[in-house]
Design an enzyme around this catalytic site. Structure first.
Site, PDB file in Angstrom:
ATOM      1  N   GLU A  72     -62.199 -30.857 -65.313  1.00 26.23           N
ATOM      2  CA  GLU A  72     -63.177 -30.266 -64.384  1.00 26.23           C
ATOM      3  C   GLU A  72     -64.560 -30.236 -65.018  1.00 26.23           C
ATOM      4  OE1 GLU A  72     -60.260 -29.165 -65.321  1.00 26.23           O
ATOM      5  OE2 GLU A  72     -59.333 -27.819 -63.857  1.00 26.23           O
ATOM      6  N   CYS A 113     -63.184 -23.257 -66.909  1.00 32.25           N
ATOM      7  CA  CYS A 113     -63.696 -24.172 -65.874  1.00 32.25           C
ATOM      8  C   CYS A 113     -64.147 -23.406 -64.633  1.00 32.25           C
ATOM      9  CB  CYS A 113     -62.648 -25.226 -65.539  1.00 32.25           C
ATOM     10  SG  CYS A 113     -62.437 -26.429 -66.878  1.00 32.25           S
TER      11      CYS A 113
HETATM   12  N1  THU Z   1     -56.774 -28.971 -68.807  1.00 29.28           N
HETATM   13  C1  THU Z   1     -57.673 -29.438 -67.893  1.00 29.28           C
HETATM   14  O1  THU Z   1     -58.124 -30.584 -67.978  1.00 29.28           O
HETATM   15  N2  THU Z   1     -58.035 -28.607 -66.891  1.00 29.28           N
HETATM   16  C2  THU Z   1     -57.597 -27.323 -66.745  1.00 29.28           C
HETATM   17  O2  THU Z   1     -58.060 -26.616 -65.858  1.00 29.28           O
HETATM   18  C3  THU Z   1     -56.577 -26.804 -67.630  1.00 29.28           C
HETATM   19  C4  THU Z   1     -56.194 -27.664 -68.769  1.00 29.28           C
HETATM   20  C5  THU Z   1     -56.387 -29.852 -69.902  1.00 29.28           C
HETATM   21  C6  THU Z   1     -56.861 -29.410 -71.257  1.00 29.28           C
HETATM   22  C7  THU Z   1     -55.873 -30.088 -72.168  1.00 29.28           C
HETATM   23  O3  THU Z   1     -56.334 -31.397 -72.438  1.00 29.28           O
HETATM   24  C8  THU Z   1     -54.594 -30.174 -71.355  1.00 29.28           C
HETATM   25  O4  THU Z   1     -54.984 -29.920 -70.001  1.00 29.28           O
HETATM   26  C9  THU Z   1     -53.528 -29.167 -71.756  1.00 29.28           C
HETATM   27  O5  THU Z   1     -54.035 -27.888 -71.813  1.00 29.28           O
END
Ligand code: THU
Length: 129
Positions: free
Chosen positions: A54, A90
């Site tokens: 995000e 986020c």
């Molecule tokens: N992650 C996201 O990209 N967005 C979120 O809202 C939550 C988590 C990613 C971060 C990390 O690379 C992986 O998911 C596991 O936490």
């Protein structure tokens, strides 16, 4: 519009760099003009440097826009059986660039999480000098 955003969020999840968590995420945001920007999560061996999909989508949009971003819609895709809502960090970053956008999380299963930012994030931090 939303189906195109879902397609783009799914596509960009394929670019995710997530060798440590094995949890790819793709995000598509729509701005005030209906333009769509995408981002994926990018992890690092120094785990704390990893960035969510995000935030990468938002930072990408800010970097190329010539006016202030106003996010209208956020789509989050994960290749999982159940949908993933945005993390708290986020939500705070979304709040910087939106009034009350719609946030939709989709996955490979049938469930969808739909809500507004205000539903999900009641008290954003604001600098009040
Ligand atoms: N992650 C996201 O990209 N967005 C979120 O809202 C939550 C988590 C990613 C971060 C990390 O690379 C992986 O998911 C596991 O936490």
């Amino acid at each position: 519009m939303e189906s195109e955003m879902i397609r783009k969020a799914r596509e960009v999840a394929g670019h995710s760099h997530a060798p440590y968590s094995g949890f790819p995420v793709g995000c598509a945001i729509a701005d005030q003009d209906g333009k769509i920007y995408t981002g994926c999560n990018v992890e690092n061996a120094s785990f704390g440097l990893s960035v969510c999909a995000e935030r990468n989508a938002i930072f990408h949009a800010v970097s190329v826009m010539d006016k202030k971003l106003q996010i209208r819609t956020v789509i989050i895709y994960t290749p999982t059986p159940s949908p993933t809502p945005p993390c708290g960090a986020c939500r705070q970053v979304i709040s910087e660039f939106a009034e009350n956008p719609v946030i939709i999380s989709v996955c490979d299963g049938r469930d969808i999480i739909t809500g507004s930012l205000n539903d999900m994030f009641t008290h954003p931090f604001n600098l009040k000098p």
